[in-house]
Design a protein around this motif. Structure first.
Motif, short mmCIF file in Angstrom:
data_model
loop_
_atom_site.label_atom_id
_atom_site.label_comp_id
_atom_site.label_asym_id
_atom_site.label_seq_id
_atom_site.Cartn_x
_atom_site.Cartn_y
_atom_site.Cartn_z
N VAL A 662 33.92 -39.95 -7.32
CA VAL A 662 33.70 -40.92 -8.43
C VAL A 662 34.41 -40.59 -9.36
O VAL A 662 35.35 -41.55 -10.06
CB VAL A 662 32.26 -40.96 -8.72
CG1 VAL A 662 32.30 -42.10 -9.79
CG2 VAL A 662 31.25 -41.72 -7.54
N ASP A 663 34.39 -39.49 -10.15
CA ASP A 663 35.30 -39.03 -11.10
C ASP A 663 35.49 -37.53 -11.05
O ASP A 663 35.12 -36.90 -10.39
CB ASP A 663 34.55 -39.48 -12.46
CG ASP A 663 33.15 -38.88 -12.74
OD1 ASP A 663 33.19 -37.49 -12.86
OD2 ASP A 663 32.33 -39.67 -12.97
N ASN A 664 36.33 -36.84 -11.88
CA ASN A 664 36.62 -35.56 -12.07
C ASN A 664 36.35 -35.10 -13.12
O ASN A 664 36.85 -33.80 -13.64
CB ASN A 664 38.20 -35.40 -11.75
CG ASN A 664 38.83 -35.92 -10.66
OD1 ASN A 664 38.37 -35.70 -9.59
ND2 ASN A 664 39.84 -36.70 -10.67
N ARG A 667 30.78 -31.13 -14.87
CA ARG A 667 29.15 -31.55 -15.25
C ARG A 667 28.48 -30.07 -14.59
O ARG A 667 29.01 -29.35 -13.60
CB ARG A 667 28.82 -32.48 -14.30
CG ARG A 667 29.66 -33.87 -14.66
CD ARG A 667 29.17 -35.05 -13.85
NE ARG A 667 30.02 -36.17 -13.92
CZ ARG A 667 29.95 -37.01 -14.86
NH1 ARG A 667 29.06 -36.80 -15.96
NH2 ARG A 667 30.71 -38.13 -14.89
N ILE A 668 27.44 -30.02 -15.24
CA ILE A 668 26.52 -28.81 -14.88
C ILE A 668 25.34 -29.57 -14.41
O ILE A 668 24.75 -30.45 -14.73
CB ILE A 668 26.31 -27.91 -16.38
CG1 ILE A 668 27.40 -27.49 -16.86
CG2 ILE A 668 25.08 -26.86 -15.96
CD1 ILE A 668 27.34 -26.74 -18.14
N GLY A 669 24.85 -28.57 -13.35
CA GLY A 669 23.48 -29.09 -12.72
C GLY A 669 22.86 -28.00 -12.08
O GLY A 669 23.06 -26.75 -12.38
N LEU A 705 25.97 -37.61 -13.67
CA LEU A 705 26.29 -37.98 -12.16
C LEU A 705 25.32 -39.11 -11.50
O LEU A 705 24.11 -38.25 -11.33
CB LEU A 705 26.84 -37.13 -11.48
CG LEU A 705 27.65 -37.13 -10.13
CD1 LEU A 705 28.74 -38.15 -10.34
CD2 LEU A 705 28.26 -36.02 -9.74
N ASN A 706 25.58 -39.97 -10.81
CA ASN A 706 24.60 -40.63 -9.88
C ASN A 706 23.62 -40.85 -10.65
O ASN A 706 22.25 -40.86 -10.15
CB ASN A 706 24.32 -39.83 -8.77
CG ASN A 706 23.56 -40.55 -7.57
OD1 ASN A 706 24.21 -41.67 -7.03
ND2 ASN A 706 22.73 -39.90 -6.90
N PHE A 711 20.89 -35.95 -5.15
CA PHE A 711 21.46 -36.10 -3.97
C PHE A 711 21.84 -35.29 -2.87
O PHE A 711 21.76 -34.09 -3.48
CB PHE A 711 22.91 -37.09 -4.28
CG PHE A 711 23.85 -36.13 -4.97
CD1 PHE A 711 24.55 -35.47 -4.48
CD2 PHE A 711 23.94 -36.45 -6.52
CE1 PHE A 711 25.62 -34.71 -5.30
CE2 PHE A 711 24.70 -35.60 -7.18
CZ PHE A 711 25.56 -34.86 -6.55
N PRO A 712 21.87 -35.40 -1.55
CA PRO A 712 22.27 -34.06 -0.65
C PRO A 712 23.58 -33.36 -1.26
O PRO A 712 24.25 -33.81 -1.60
CB PRO A 712 22.32 -34.90 0.67
CG PRO A 712 21.70 -36.21 0.42
CD PRO A 712 21.81 -36.60 -0.93
N GLY A 713 23.00 -32.04 -0.94
CA GLY A 713 24.27 -31.07 -1.09
C GLY A 713 25.34 -31.35 -0.15
O GLY A 713 25.30 -31.56 0.99
N ASN A 714 26.60 -30.76 -0.52
CA ASN A 714 27.66 -30.86 0.47
C ASN A 714 27.45 -30.22 1.80
O ASN A 714 28.28 -30.83 2.56
CB ASN A 714 29.00 -30.18 -0.18
CG ASN A 714 29.58 -31.21 -1.31
OD1 ASN A 714 28.79 -32.12 -1.74
ND2 ASN A 714 30.84 -30.83 -1.83
#
Length: 845
Positions: A662-664, A667-669, A705-706, A711-714
């Motif tokens: 979506v964007d670049n 972000r921290i999570g 984000l989102n 959301f599920p991990g990569n």
């Protein structure tokens, strides 16, 4: 009269004491007597026999062999004829053979007839007689023996502990395991065992795994439940949802930053000079820091060699040779090993299969298949290790270790006007020096280790046209050195205390530059440093029913000015003779991680760069894990079940490898992981089969984000099944294995045509789609034999087929857009390795 009796009693005690003092004399004092009586000469180091005392009343009619056997049992030293009339006194070595004896009693002091005394690998054993007595002849000095009897706990003892002047008595507890001694041998197959919560792999005993022609260290680990490799590589080990850079991988105490050859397809560690791999995915000891996921601790043999040995072999990708040489008998020895691919000289079908898998979707594959340009793809990999072992006496050992691995790619394509070069080199080298000491009664063990690791990543793209060259480069350099001091104290027979201190100094820099004859432009660079001070303590307590290991680690990150306490706790409890439950909780942190520098991360060959935590950019990564499970072992059945919850904080959209469609923005999570690992195994004579199932669900959440929803991990792969079979027929070993798992999560992207302008790119929910189901079948066969006239030489030949039915497994799917005004959408798909045969031939001596 009373005074007379007391005087006689004291006189008797005095005479007995004097007689004892008279009979026990210094070994150094009595050696001249033995030399004169038997016409022999002894050679020894004074420090070795300084504290040794022996009985001097040797009967004159005893043979010299009987005398030497008597002295060996009294002193714990080896008396060995090196030639006629000359005897050397030295410490026992691991391969020496001895005769041992003992008695097996119950706790109420009654002899146990019919008790089994069996070696750890079940190759030899003995059954006690009516007096509880057993005797085993010519057993290897460091063999572990299991003492077993129906209705009693199992006792484990070293053969060397039975080599005493008088046969010792061993008492067995009633119907209760001594948990610290419980080892599940052949956990997956021969050479893989499970001791408490730790999996141990012995490559020298590892015969065969499905699809493996060599005992690859990292691929062997992937057979364990809870371990995945979404991109089907050896070094891409994802343990319970953690990425590969979150694993601590060490070689003889040296930290490593690159573990793969051929862009991760092959482990960079030589299995033929590896003694043991310790793999930990839960219940981590407080001695391990620096990473928040799994521990892979690789060790080579640390015993001084007393004879020259080695081996050499070749398969369809690389050749290997190793040798171990005694430099000074019983004191100093050296190990040297090396491997190198030979595809730059000979291209084999196996190499071509690997090449197609690695270079797909890159300009290398596109150019090679275009046929319009002259191309030259020069690639090879190599690694070598050395080890020097110096043992001046029975208590002290010094070791020097070094390792080096390299991958070198130079791809060129040209026409009449232009030449393009892609040059990619990765190097990982390390050096280590260690000291170990154990006091004579084995109650105190001390050690010190120092290491230096250097990692280099260097990529250059050269564009030469009209004698003018433009160079675009990216570099990543890691310099890491440190020390580790540790001591272990035996508090009681059932408890011990571990204390230690570690220091590491890590420097990492990276740069992205463009250079032309007229200018040099630095696109981005960084030079980061981090000093870490760590202290740890751990106490281990083993009662009749419960084993507890409690530890605490303190990490001080100097540049951050921050400290973290990391408690660790592991508990095992025996519910019955066959069933035990286990639980663990652990907190961990790390300051080093990898970032992905390219948007199209998994389609280029190498784009993972190491970086350090820094204020305002990359936080310290922290994790905590809670596990609960049980093990059931009875007869020929083994069942293992583990459930776990895991949380990883401080991840970013770059450090955790999340490609944001979506964007670049940075972000921290954090990541929340939950899972179940189930394992069942059945043995029937020479046949073994085992089935592993894993459930894993990973949720990521990044601020902003989102809509701040998870959301599920990569790399989320929810269900995985691994089913393997092994059969041995004399010298022939056969193995077949089937793997199945659900597809990896990805984000679906669609292009919507627009007649009035560029196409519109539409994104579905983040990682809400899944790739197709993955499955494959692998087979392997090995045959070993000896020449008739030389039993020291052993040959091995084998065949393996990876993905025997040539399943086209889709393992990754990514999207990118062209920079043109049309804004075309490119859907790039990565297909796994297809039908790939391999053969091997080796000789051991």
């Amino acid at each position: 009269m009373r005074i007379l009796w007391v005087s006689l009693f004291l006189f008797t005690i005095y005479n007995c004491h004097a007689q004892e003092q008279k009979d026990m004399r210094s070994l150094k004092e009595v050696i001249p007597f033995f030399e004169n009586q038997y016409d022999v000469n002894f050679s020894y180091a004074d420090s070795l026999i300084l504290d040794k005392r022996v009985e001097s009343d040797i009967q004159k009619n005893q043979s010299v062999a009987d005398v030497l056997s008597h002295l060996e049992r009294e002193t714990g030293l080896r008396f060995e004829f090196i030639r006629e009339g000359y005897i050397v006194i030295r410490p026992f070595r691991a391969i020496d053979k001895i005769d041992v004896c003992g008695y097996v009693y119950s706790k109420n002091n009654l002899p146990l007839a019919g008790a089994a005394v069996v070696s750890g690998d079940s190759t030899l054993g003995f059954v006690t007689d009516s007096l509880g007595y057993f005797f085993i002849k010519d057993i290897v000095y460091n063999t572990m023996l299991n003492i077993q009897h129906l209705g009693y706990s199992q006792e484990e003892v070293k053969a060397s502990d039975l080599f005493l002047r008088e046969c010792p008595i061993h008492f067995l507890e009633d119907s209760v395991y001594s948990l610290s001694q419980v080892t599940i041998s052949d956990y997956l197959t021969a050479g893989i065992s499970k001791r408490n919560l730790v999996i141990e792999i012995l490559p020298n005993q590892l015969k065969l795994l499905p699809g493996l022609i060599e005992p690859d260290i990292l691929l062997s680990i992937q057979q364990s439940p809870g371990v995945n490799s979404p991109y089907e590589t050896a070094s891409g080990i994802f343990v319970r949802g953690g990425t590969p850079d979150l694993n601590l991988v060490t070689w003889n105490g040296i930290k490593t930053y690159s573990q793969g050859h051929f862009f991760g397809m092959i482990s960079s560690f030589n299995p033929y000079i590896t003694e043991k791999i310790t793999f930990i995915k839960s219940g981590t000891s407080a001695r391990y820091g620096d990473r928040v996921s799994a521990v892979i601790d690789i060790k080579s043999n640390d015993e001084v060699a007393d004879r020259t040995s080695g081996g050499a072999g070749v398969n369809l990708i690389y050749g290997e040779a190793n040798i171990e040489i005694p430099v000074v008998s019983r004191v100093l020895s050296m190990q040297v090993a090396g491997r190198r691919s030979f595809n730059d000289y000979i291209s084999t079908p196996t190499y071509n299969r690997y090449s197609d898998r690695v270079f797909q979707n890159t300009k290398i594959a596109e150019t090679l298949h275009s046929g319009n340009q002259q191309t030259d793809n020069d690639f090879f990999f190599t690694d070598y290790t050395t080890k020097i072992i110096y043992q001046p006496d029975v208590r002290n050992r010094f070791m020097f270790n070094s390792l080096y691995n390299k991958n070198d790619l130079d791809f060129a394509n040209s026409d009449q006007d232009q030449r393009l070069n892609d040059i990619l080199k990765t190097e990982n080298e390390g050096y280590g020096l260690s000291w170990e000491q154990e006091n004579s009664d084995r109650k105190i063990q001390m050690g010190a280790e120092s290491y230096l690791t250097r990692y280099l990543f260097n990529y250059e793209f050269r564009n030469t046209q009209n004698d003018t060259t433009e160079v675009a480069s990216k570099q990543n350099f890691v310099m890491d050195y440190g020390v580790n001091l540790h001591s272990k104290f035996a508090l009681t027979r059932k408890s011990s205390l571990l204390l230690g201190y570690q220091f590491s100094n890590n420097q990492i820099n990276y740069s992205f530059t463009n250079t032309t004859p007229s200018y040099s432009l630095i696109l981005d660079d960084g030079d980061l440093k981090m000093q870490t001070h760590s202290a740890y303590s751990e106490i281990e307590l083993d009662t009749r029913l419960t084993r507890i290991v409690a530890g605490l680690r303190y990490n001080r990150y100097a540049e951050f000015g921050r400290s973290y306490l990391e408690p660790r706790l592991s508990v095992q409890h025996a519910i019955s003779e066959h069933l035990k439950v286990n639980a663990s909780v652990e907190f961990r942190s790390q300051a080093v991680s990898q970032i992905q520098e390219s948007v199209v991360s998994d389609l280029s060959l190498e784009n993972q760069l190491w970086t350090l935590s820094s204020d305002g950019k990359f936080p310290i990564i922290r994790s905590n894990q809670l596990t609960l499970g049980f093990s059931y072992a009875a007869g020929t059945w083994l069942i293992d079940l583990d459930t776990y919850l895991k949380n990883i904080q401080g991840i970013t959209t770059r450090t955790f490898g999340f490609l944001n469609p979506v964007d670049n923005e940075y972000r921290i999570g954090e990541s929340d992981i939950k899972g179940v690992d189930f394992f069942i195994k059945k043995t029937a004579g020479s046949y073994k089969t085992w089935l592993g199932y894993s459930y894993l669900f990973t949720e990521n959440m990044f601020l902003g984000l989102n809509e701040n929803e998870s959301f599920p991990g990569n790399w989320n792969i929810e269900h995985t099944i691994k089913w393997s079979h092994f059969y041995k027929l004399k010298n022939l070993h056969l193995s077949i294995g089937w793997q199945w798992h659900t597809g990896k999560a990805f984000t679906e992207v669609m292009a919507i045509p627009n007649t009035s302008g560029p196409v519109t790119i539409q994104f579905d929910g983040i990682n809400e789609a899944n790739l197709p189901v993955y499955h494959r079948l692998d087979v392997s066969a090995l045959y070993e034999f000896h020449p008739k006239n030389n039993t020291r030489i052993r040959y091995r030949t084998g065949l393996s087929i990876f993905n025997i039915y040539n399943r086209k497994n889709l393992i990754n799917r990514e999207f990118r857009t062209t920079p043109s005004l049309q804004n075309e959408l490119i859907d790039t798909r990565v297909v796994a390795l297809g039908f790939t045969p391999n053969i091997v031939f080796r000789v051991f001596w």
